[in-house]
Design an enzyme around this catalytic site. Sequence first.
Site, short mmCIF file in Angstrom:
data_model
loop_
_atom_site.label_atom_id
_atom_site.label_comp_id
_atom_site.label_asym_id
_atom_site.label_seq_id
_atom_site.Cartn_x
_atom_site.Cartn_y
_atom_site.Cartn_z
N ILE A 8 0.88 -1.21 0.04
CA ILE A 8 0.04 -0.26 0.04
C ILE A 8 0.75 1.32 -0.15
O ILE A 8 1.70 1.45 1.08
CB ILE A 8 -0.82 0.00 1.21
CG1 ILE A 8 -1.97 -1.38 1.15
CG2 ILE A 8 -1.75 1.22 1.22
CD1 ILE A 8 -2.71 -1.23 2.54
N PRO A 9 1.02 1.90 -1.24
CA PRO A 9 2.06 2.86 -1.53
C PRO A 9 2.07 4.31 -0.76
O PRO A 9 1.81 5.21 -1.36
CB PRO A 9 2.09 2.94 -3.01
CG PRO A 9 0.61 2.74 -3.19
CD PRO A 9 0.21 1.75 -2.33
N CYS A 10 2.20 4.14 0.74
CA CYS A 10 2.23 5.28 1.48
C CYS A 10 3.53 6.39 1.00
O CYS A 10 3.29 7.53 1.26
CB CYS A 10 2.19 5.27 2.59
SG CYS A 10 3.18 4.21 3.34
N HIS A 11 4.44 5.65 0.31
CA HIS A 11 5.49 6.48 -0.13
C HIS A 11 5.23 7.72 -1.19
O HIS A 11 5.90 8.42 -1.45
CB HIS A 11 6.79 5.59 -0.51
CG HIS A 11 6.51 4.58 -1.56
ND1 HIS A 11 5.85 3.34 -1.54
CD2 HIS A 11 6.47 4.70 -2.72
CE1 HIS A 11 5.46 2.77 -2.47
NE2 HIS A 11 6.04 3.40 -3.28
N ARG A 12 4.05 7.20 -1.91
CA ARG A 12 3.57 8.23 -2.92
C ARG A 12 2.85 9.38 -2.61
O ARG A 12 2.36 9.92 -3.25
CB ARG A 12 2.89 7.47 -3.88
CG ARG A 12 3.44 6.16 -4.59
CD ARG A 12 2.77 5.21 -5.50
NE ARG A 12 3.30 4.42 -6.07
CZ ARG A 12 2.76 3.08 -6.37
NH1 ARG A 12 1.38 2.93 -6.46
NH2 ARG A 12 3.51 2.18 -7.02
#
Length: 151
Positions: free
Chosen positions: A114-118
């Site tokens: 789940i790409p919270c880095h984006r």
Amino acid sequence: MPVAGVETWLGCLTVTETDGAITDLQWNGEPSQAETPLLRETIRQLSAYLDGDLKNFDLPLSPKGGDLHQAVFKAMLEIPYGETRTYGDLARDLDTYGQPIGRACGANPIPVIIPCHRILSANGLGGYSGSGGTETKIALLKLEGGFPFLI
């Protein structure tokens, strides 16, 4: 709950499966054998992603969290590989404020997948709760080519 760990350039990532879905990803665990087909597939996809060979995860996910957290996790999953959004973008989309979006990102139990880095702040990177903090966030954004002025 079955758990499997894989050594990567981010360190050892461990994933947990509960009732046929991935529920957790942690840093700094111990490498271990994937005992279920889902864990084997998760490790395969994580490795392919971190090698730059996979752009989209295709895994059943069941992150814990209330309604707002679930909405934020869903919104993060909709951000295409190599793109970013701001906390404010998600706040507008979800009719809330940036601070609750930031808390939901920090509570993401399945980072990377789940790409919270984006998710970025309006003026820069914002935070990152994964091991290595913003250095890890930068590395993931560089991997995806999603933050060109860092490259």
